[in-house]
Design a protein around this motif. Structure first.
Motif, PDB file in Angstrom:
ATOM      1  N   TYR A 189      42.988  58.763 -16.533  1.00 58.13           N
ATOM      2  CA  TYR A 189      41.715  58.106 -16.237  1.00 58.13           C
ATOM      3  C   TYR A 189      41.484  56.932 -17.195  1.00 58.13           C
ATOM      4  N   ASN A 190      41.760  57.147 -18.488  1.00 58.61           N
ATOM      5  CA  ASN A 190      41.621  56.076 -19.480  1.00 58.61           C
ATOM      6  C   ASN A 190      42.597  54.930 -19.195  1.00 58.61           C
ATOM      7  N   GLU A 191      43.805  55.300 -18.801  1.00 59.25           N
ATOM      8  CA  GLU A 191      44.822  54.299 -18.474  1.00 59.25           C
ATOM      9  C   GLU A 191      44.368  53.435 -17.282  1.00 59.25           C
ATOM     10  N   LEU A 192      43.814  54.081 -16.268  1.00 63.22           N
ATOM     11  CA  LEU A 192      43.316  53.336 -15.108  1.00 63.22           C
ATOM     12  C   LEU A 192      42.121  52.452 -15.481  1.00 63.22           C
ATOM     13  N   GLY A 193      41.286  52.923 -16.379  1.00 59.98           N
ATOM     14  CA  GLY A 193      40.161  52.120 -16.848  1.00 59.98           C
ATOM     15  C   GLY A 193      40.630  50.872 -17.569  1.00 59.98           C
ATOM     16  N   GLN A 194      41.630  51.021 -18.423  1.00 65.21           N
ATOM     17  CA  GLN A 194      42.187  49.861 -19.136  1.00 65.21           C
ATOM     18  C   GLN A 194      42.844  48.884 -18.158  1.00 65.21           C
ATOM     19  N   LYS A 195      43.560  49.434 -17.196  1.00 65.61           N
ATOM     20  CA  LYS A 195      44.217  48.581 -16.211  1.00 65.61           C
ATOM     21  C   LYS A 195      43.163  47.814 -15.395  1.00 65.61           C
ATOM     22  N   ASN A 196      42.067  48.479 -15.066  1.00 69.83           N
ATOM     23  CA  ASN A 196      40.985  47.831 -14.335  1.00 69.83           C
ATOM     24  C   ASN A 196      40.394  46.678 -15.154  1.00 69.83           C
ATOM     25  N   GLN A 197      40.207  46.912 -16.460  1.00 71.44           N
ATOM     26  CA  GLN A 197      39.691  45.849 -17.331  1.00 71.44           C
ATOM     27  C   GLN A 197      40.654  44.669 -17.380  1.00 71.44           C
ATOM     28  N   GLN A 198      41.936  44.947 -17.503  1.00 67.42           N
ATOM     29  CA  GLN A 198      42.937  43.883 -17.549  1.00 67.42           C
ATOM     30  C   GLN A 198      42.956  43.091 -16.249  1.00 67.42           C
ATOM     31  N   LEU A 199      42.876  43.803 -15.128  1.00 66.68           N
ATOM     32  CA  LEU A 199      42.870  43.122 -13.841  1.00 66.68           C
ATOM     33  C   LEU A 199      41.616  42.253 -13.686  1.00 66.68           C
ATOM     34  N   ASP A 224      43.591  40.005  -3.618  1.00 64.51           N
ATOM     35  CA  ASP A 224      43.380  41.116  -2.686  1.00 64.51           C
ATOM     36  C   ASP A 224      44.564  42.085  -2.710  1.00 64.51           C
ATOM     37  N   SER A 225      45.757  41.536  -2.786  1.00 60.20           N
ATOM     38  CA  SER A 225      46.956  42.369  -2.835  1.00 60.20           C
ATOM     39  C   SER A 225      46.973  43.218  -4.109  1.00 60.20           C
ATOM     40  N   ILE A 226      46.668  42.598  -5.230  1.00 60.21           N
ATOM     41  CA  ILE A 226      46.635  43.328  -6.502  1.00 60.21           C
ATOM     42  C   ILE A 226      45.550  44.402  -6.457  1.00 60.21           C
ATOM     43  N   ASP A 227      44.391  44.059  -5.894  1.00 56.92           N
ATOM     44  CA  ASP A 227      43.292  45.018  -5.795  1.00 56.92           C
ATOM     45  C   ASP A 227      43.663  46.201  -4.899  1.00 56.92           C
ATOM     46  N   ARG A 228      44.325  45.919  -3.783  1.00 57.85           N
ATOM     47  CA  ARG A 228      44.745  47.012  -2.885  1.00 57.85           C
ATOM     48  C   ARG A 228      45.714  47.954  -3.592  1.00 57.85           C
ATOM     49  N   GLU A 229      46.674  47.387  -4.342  1.00 52.98           N
ATOM     50  CA  GLU A 229      47.630  48.212  -5.077  1.00 52.98           C
ATOM     51  C   GLU A 229      46.910  49.105  -6.087  1.00 52.98           C
ATOM     52  N   PHE A 230      45.932  48.539  -6.769  1.00 52.44           N
ATOM     53  CA  PHE A 230      45.178  49.316  -7.749  1.00 52.44           C
ATOM     54  C   PHE A 230      44.378  50.420  -7.067  1.00 52.44           C
ATOM     55  N   GLN A 231      43.787  50.108  -5.936  1.00 54.18           N
ATOM     56  CA  GLN A 231      43.009  51.112  -5.201  1.00 54.18           C
ATOM     57  C   GLN A 231      43.904  52.257  -4.727  1.00 54.18           C
ATOM     58  N   VAL A 232      45.124  51.936  -4.311  1.00 53.94           N
ATOM     59  CA  VAL A 232      46.076  52.979  -3.907  1.00 53.94           C
ATOM     60  C   VAL A 232      46.402  53.874  -5.106  1.00 53.94           C
ATOM     61  N   GLU A 233      46.578  53.242  -6.263  1.00 51.97           N
ATOM     62  CA  GLU A 233      46.874  54.012  -7.473  1.00 51.97           C
ATOM     63  C   GLU A 233      45.693  54.928  -7.840  1.00 51.97           C
ATOM     64  N   VAL A 234      44.479  54.430  -7.686  1.00 47.28           N
ATOM     65  CA  VAL A 234      43.285  55.233  -7.975  1.00 47.28           C
ATOM     66  C   VAL A 234      43.189  56.407  -7.006  1.00 47.28           C
ATOM     67  N   LYS A 235      43.432  56.146  -5.724  1.00 47.10           N
ATOM     68  CA  LYS A 235      43.382  57.228  -4.721  1.00 47.10           C
ATOM     69  C   LYS A 235      44.427  58.294  -5.031  1.00 47.10           C
ATOM     70  N   ALA A 236      45.626  57.849  -5.420  1.00 46.69           N
ATOM     71  CA  ALA A 236      46.681  58.806  -5.757  1.00 46.69           C
ATOM     72  C   ALA A 236      46.261  59.659  -6.951  1.00 46.69           C
ATOM     73  N   PHE A 237      45.626  59.024  -7.926  1.00 44.87           N
ATOM     74  CA  PHE A 237      45.136  59.781  -9.090  1.00 44.87           C
ATOM     75  C   PHE A 237      44.077  60.790  -8.669  1.00 44.87           C
ATOM     76  N   GLN A 238      43.153  60.369  -7.805  1.00 48.37           N
ATOM     77  CA  GLN A 238      42.083  61.264  -7.365  1.00 48.37           C
ATOM     78  C   GLN A 238      42.641  62.481  -6.627  1.00 48.37           C
ATOM     79  N   LEU A 239      43.687  62.247  -5.833  1.00 52.93           N
ATOM     80  CA  LEU A 239      44.295  63.371  -5.115  1.00 52.93           C
ATOM     81  C   LEU A 239      45.053  64.309  -6.052  1.00 52.93           C
ATOM     82  N   ALA A 240      45.706  63.731  -7.051  1.00 53.67           N
ATOM     83  CA  ALA A 240      46.519  64.538  -7.959  1.00 53.67           C
ATOM     84  C   ALA A 240      45.722  65.086  -9.135  1.00 53.67           C
ATOM     85  N   GLN A 241      44.495  64.652  -9.297  1.00 49.62           N
ATOM     86  CA  GLN A 241      43.687  65.040 -10.454  1.00 49.62           C
ATOM     87  C   GLN A 241      43.461  66.546 -10.528  1.00 49.62           C
TER      88      GLN A 241
END
Length: 111
Positions: free
Chosen positions: A86-96, A57-74
């Motif tokens: 976006y590709n980097e986040l997709g790869q990180k999601n697969q790894q997680l 859950d902690s790892i997932d929350r951190e990833f979700q924060v990173e996704v939100k930050a990307f969406q705001l800065a996109q």
């Protein structure tokens, strides 16, 4: 002849008066549920599962924060930079996801 008949009746009476054998039933589920080793294993699994769940859950929350930050800065990024991120986040999601599945398999195996 009468004595043989009387003896036969007496033998039948004695055989019918004998105590009958009783049949017992054991509920295996109750025996297993009350087995201390089973209780210990379940308690250990429960603790390990809670630790695993909190960590994931902690790892997932951190990833979700990173996704939100990307969406705001996109909107402020160039198209190429946004696509790379976006590709980097997709790869990180697969790894997680793979890490989560591996850890879950290890937890289920009890190692």
């Amino acid at each position: 002849m009468k004595t043989i008949f009387k003896l036969l009746i007496i033998a039948i009476l004695f055989s019918s008066c004998q105590e009958q054998k009783k049949i017992g039933f054991i509920n295996n589920g109750d025996v297993i549920d009350n087995y201390q080793m089973k209780k210990d294993i379940e308690a250990n699994y429960k603790i390990r599962n809670e630790v695993f769940t909190k960590r994931m859950d902690s790892i997932d929350r951190e990833f979700q924060v990173e996704v939100k930050a990307f969406q705001l800065a996109q909107s402020k990024m160039s198209q190429k930079t946004a696509q790379e991120k976006y590709n980097e986040l997709g790869q990180k999601n697969q790894q997680l996801t793979q890490s989560f599945q591996q850890n879950q398999a290890v937890l289920q195996q009890g190692y």
